[in-house]
Design an enzyme around this catalytic site. Structure first.
Site, short mmCIF file in Angstrom:
data_model
loop_
_atom_site.label_atom_id
_atom_site.label_comp_id
_atom_site.label_asym_id
_atom_site.label_seq_id
_atom_site.Cartn_x
_atom_site.Cartn_y
_atom_site.Cartn_z
N LEU A 239 0.86 -1.10 -0.01
CA LEU A 239 0.14 0.14 -0.05
C LEU A 239 0.90 1.31 0.06
O LEU A 239 1.67 1.59 0.75
CB LEU A 239 -0.78 0.15 1.13
CG LEU A 239 -1.66 -1.20 1.13
CD1 LEU A 239 -2.86 -1.11 2.57
CD2 LEU A 239 -2.24 -1.70 -0.04
N ARG B 206 1.48 15.47 6.40
CA ARG B 206 2.27 15.97 7.47
C ARG B 206 3.90 16.02 6.88
O ARG B 206 4.60 16.61 7.70
CB ARG B 206 2.43 15.13 8.67
CG ARG B 206 0.99 15.04 9.30
CD ARG B 206 0.81 14.14 10.49
NE ARG B 206 2.10 14.19 11.56
CZ ARG B 206 2.61 13.04 12.40
NH1 ARG B 206 1.79 12.05 12.38
NH2 ARG B 206 3.43 13.31 13.12
N GLY C 52 -9.40 4.32 2.55
CA GLY C 52 -9.30 3.33 3.58
C GLY C 52 -8.15 2.00 3.11
O GLY C 52 -8.28 1.82 1.84
N GLY D 266 -4.58 -0.30 17.81
CA GLY D 266 -5.33 -1.11 17.94
C GLY D 266 -4.82 -2.41 18.57
O GLY D 266 -3.82 -2.77 18.59
N TYR E 247 40.69 15.59 -12.25
CA TYR E 247 39.46 15.19 -12.69
C TYR E 247 39.68 13.97 -13.75
O TYR E 247 40.37 14.34 -15.14
CB TYR E 247 38.39 16.06 -13.38
CG TYR E 247 37.15 15.52 -13.86
CD1 TYR E 247 36.09 14.82 -13.09
CD2 TYR E 247 37.03 15.48 -15.23
CE1 TYR E 247 35.17 14.25 -13.87
CE2 TYR E 247 35.96 15.17 -16.00
CZ TYR E 247 34.92 14.60 -15.13
OH TYR E 247 34.02 13.84 -15.88
N TYR F 291 33.81 16.51 -22.48
CA TYR F 291 32.76 16.78 -22.68
C TYR F 291 32.62 17.96 -23.94
O TYR F 291 33.23 19.14 -23.59
CB TYR F 291 31.67 17.24 -21.53
CG TYR F 291 30.49 17.73 -21.90
CD1 TYR F 291 29.58 16.73 -22.66
CD2 TYR F 291 29.91 18.80 -21.36
CE1 TYR F 291 28.30 17.32 -23.09
CE2 TYR F 291 28.47 19.30 -21.72
CZ TYR F 291 27.77 18.51 -22.36
OH TYR F 291 26.47 18.81 -22.68
N THR G 46 54.80 18.64 -18.07
CA THR G 46 53.71 19.63 -17.26
C THR G 46 53.30 20.74 -18.00
O THR G 46 53.80 21.15 -18.88
CB THR G 46 54.73 20.40 -16.08
OG1 THR G 46 55.27 19.36 -15.09
CG2 THR G 46 53.87 21.21 -15.24
N ARG H 253 52.73 23.34 -25.20
CA ARG H 253 52.54 24.43 -24.48
C ARG H 253 53.06 25.56 -25.04
O ARG H 253 54.05 25.51 -25.73
CB ARG H 253 52.93 24.37 -23.02
CG ARG H 253 54.33 24.14 -22.91
CD ARG H 253 54.66 23.56 -21.42
NE ARG H 253 56.22 23.43 -21.20
CZ ARG H 253 56.83 22.62 -20.29
NH1 ARG H 253 56.11 21.87 -19.39
NH2 ARG H 253 58.15 22.35 -20.34
#
Length: 451
Positions: A8, A15, A80, A140, A348, A369, A405, A422
């Site tokens: 159920l 609440r 119910g 109950g 990363y 990406y 580097t 570089r």
């Protein structure tokens, strides 16, 4: 005997003060509904039926991710618990076996308890789950005579003798599907709420000469969740139990109360977990690993002897082989790091493979990406990637290759080669002082104008 689960999950959870259906709020980073479904899975049910209502589309999507064989049925009006179970009738067409009724907002029912309910069907037509309540006032009462459950009495309807009973109703039931569905057709709604209650079934069953019994579980298993505060309490209960189990299995938690575990976290013995580590779903850590402080792991596999952190992040698809090192402020996503490789500082590595014994220098990034597509970087064994290397995927770096580097790698590097990419440095004598004088003068003019 075949078994069907009817879970159920139609309640709005007012609440909770949330647009998200109550049963989808997470405990240990998965919906509480998943906890209930996992407990019932021990029965190897022939059918699993989830009764949804508020936010049914969200519940349907979540159920599909948890168990693609499960069926979601809609309770359009919440009238119910008896009415909710009746909505499963069509989904149970042709089914010949037992129904076990569970609640999506009661996540801590154990597989053992559910199995004992099913086993009790050997001596009774209908089985109710009860518990000894520390404070029974709001529950109950289960009125027993020997092993027979005579009736369920709500507190407001109980007499003085019945109110002394501490054996209380959890709401969970098990019984023959055809019998239960037949009894549900006789449940009325002559009550203040005008609802059809599942708790009417024991009395109706007894009236038809059927046998009814109850089995007991620990009260903690029946913890229901109706508010954010109760959700937080339930999560804390799960965490305390999961941490204790890991300690018993031989895992070292240096500060157990600071380690946050997911529902399915698997950690081998002799692994050491330092403080303030968070485990998301889908993490397996093999024996003898070290997870250092303030690391976050999700959807990853860490092999024996690996070291992770501090301040590392392993995202889904991260696969660390034995004796790998992932250091501080390093993020790994959808990448395989082979045996003995090291990525120790400020890097990363995403959509990539790193070969055995390769060293990745500080500040290295796989640029995976392009704004539309993800691309893959492949780095061979025993390579040395210099600090601040940018690897523009798709690209391959050969075995025992090296990058200088600050290199920007835009094309493949063959085995054993050194790549340098570089701009040439140029020194301009006196230019620094001249530039700074110009900037200070400009700042002074701006400040004077502002006055």
């Amino acid at each position: 005997m075949s078994t069907a689960l009817v879970i159920l999950a139609a309640g709005k959870g007012t609440r909770m003060n949330s647009d998200l259906p109550k049963v989808l709020h997470p405990i240990a980073q998965v919906p509480m509904l998943e906890h209930a479904m996992a407990a019932g899975r021990s029965l190897e049910p022939e059918r699993t039926i989830v009764v949804a209502g508020h936010g049914a589309d969200l519940v349907r999507a979540a159920v599909a991710e948890i168990d693609e064989t499960a069926t979601v049925v809609l309770q359009e009006e919440q009238l119910g618990t008896g009415h909710a179970v009746a909505q499963a009738k069509d989904a149970l067409s042709g089914f010949d076996g037992d129904i076990v009724v569970l609640y999506g907002d009661t996540p801590f029912i154990s597989a053992d308890t559910i199995e004992r309910m099913v086993a009790a069907r050997a001596r009774a037509d209908l089985v109710v789950l009860g518990f000894e309540a520390a404070d029974p006032a709001r529950y109950g009462r289960l009125v027993m005579r020997g092993n027979t459950l005579e009736k369920i009495v709500e507190y407001k309807d109980a007499n003085e003798e019945e109110r002394t009973i501490t054996f209380c109703n959890s709401g969970l039931m098990a019984g023959d599907a055809k019998q239960m569905l037949g009894l549900l057709e006789k449940v009325g709604n002559d009550n203040a709420a005008g609802e059809y209650y599942l708790t009417d079934l024991p009395a109706l069953a007894r009236a038809e000469g059927l046998s009814v019994t109850a089995v007991s579980c620990d009260e903690a298993e029946t913890l229901g969740i109706n508010s954010r505060a109760e959700l937080a309490k339930a999560d804390a209960v799960f965490q305390a139990k999961a941490r204790a189990e890991l300690l018993d299995l031989g895992v070292t938690l240096m500060a157990p109360e600071t380690v946050y575990l997911a529902f399915d976290t698997m950690i081998g013995r002799d692994t050491v977990i330092e403080p303030n580590v968070v485990f998301g779903p889908g993490v397996t850590v093999e024996s003898g690993a070290l997870i250092r402080a303030f690391s976050h792991l999700e959807g990853c596999h860490v092999s024996r002897g690996a070291k992770v952190g501090p301040y590392a992040r392993l995202r889904p698809g991260a696969e660390l082989a034995e004796d790998t090192h992932i250091g501080n402020f390093v993020e790994i996503k959808n990448a395989e790091i082979a045996e003995g490789a090291k990525v120790n500082h400020l890097s990363y590595i995403g959509d990539a493979s790193v070969g055995a014994a390769t060293n990745i220098g500080a500040g290295t990034i796989t640029c995976n990406y392009d704004g539309v597509m993800k691309h893959r970087t492949e780095i061979g064994a025993r390579a040395f990637i210099g600090s601040n290397t940018m690897l523009i995927a798709p690209v391959k770096v050969g075995h025992e290759a090296m990058t200088a580097t600050g290199t920007v790698v835009t094309k493949n590097i063959e085995d054993g080669a050194l790549a340098l990419g570089r701009a040439e440095q140029q020194n301009k004598p006196g230019r620094a002082r001249k530039l700074m004088d110009m900037l200070r003068a400009k700042k002074a003019r701006l400040q004077k104008g502002a006055e």
